[in-house]
Design a protein around this motif. Structure first.
Motif, short mmCIF file in Angstrom:
data_model
loop_
_atom_site.label_atom_id
_atom_site.label_comp_id
_atom_site.label_asym_id
_atom_site.label_seq_id
_atom_site.Cartn_x
_atom_site.Cartn_y
_atom_site.Cartn_z
N ALA A 12 -26.16 -53.63 -27.86
CA ALA A 12 -25.80 -54.52 -28.97
C ALA A 12 -26.95 -54.57 -29.97
N PHE A 69 -22.22 -62.11 -28.07
CA PHE A 69 -23.27 -61.65 -27.15
C PHE A 69 -24.64 -61.81 -27.79
N HIS A 78 -25.89 -54.01 -23.48
CA HIS A 78 -24.66 -54.81 -23.40
C HIS A 78 -23.78 -54.39 -22.24
#
Ligand code: ZN
Length: 139
Positions: A12, A69, A78
């Motif tokens: 991410a 997230f 992630h």
């Protein structure tokens, strides 16, 4: 289930362009594709490292899974994605073994792969993706 290799590692990031620079300029990898996956509210960038890929994920919506997230945990790894030969069978098998599924059946992910996520509650907190290995060279 038979897992052949790690298909990709999903990371991410807040800004795809900025992160691509690190992988290209510092690590010397080459971004070979950028793709938006509307379904997941992400823009992805891919790099090949041997048989495995790095998938950078930037959210296109603060309420999307990657947006949430990053809000909670910041940038970083992630998920991890394993390549398996028969995804439907693999999902059936892990569900029978008591694993909680996020996706009960395969759906289309980036690069047209059939994918499904397993719930981190069942996988030692590692968000786990299974991908169907549909490329001959990877078999
Ligand atoms: Zn992925």
């Amino acid at each position: 289930m038979k897992i052949s290799h790690i298909e990709h590692i999903g990371i991410a990031v807040k800004n795809l362009e900025e992160s691509i620079k690190y992988y290209e300029d510092i690590l010397g990898l080459k971004c070979y594709g950028i793709e938006e996956v509307k379904d997941q509210k992400v823009k992805t960038a891919f790099f090949k490292v041997g048989q495995t890929k790095i998938e950078l994920l930037e959210t296109t919506d603060p309420e999307g899974p990657i947006g949430k997230f990053i809000d909670k945990k910041g940038e970083g790894i992630h998920h991890i994605a394993f390549a398996t030969d028969n995804l439907s069978e693999a999902l059936k098998e892990v569900e029978e073994k008591g694993i909680q599924l996020i996706d009960k059946s395969p759906r289309k992910g980036a690069e047209g792969l059939n994918i499904a996520f397993l719930h981190p509650k069942s996988t030692g907190s590692v968000l786990t993706e299974l991908c169907e290995n549909n490329s001959e060279e990877n078999k």
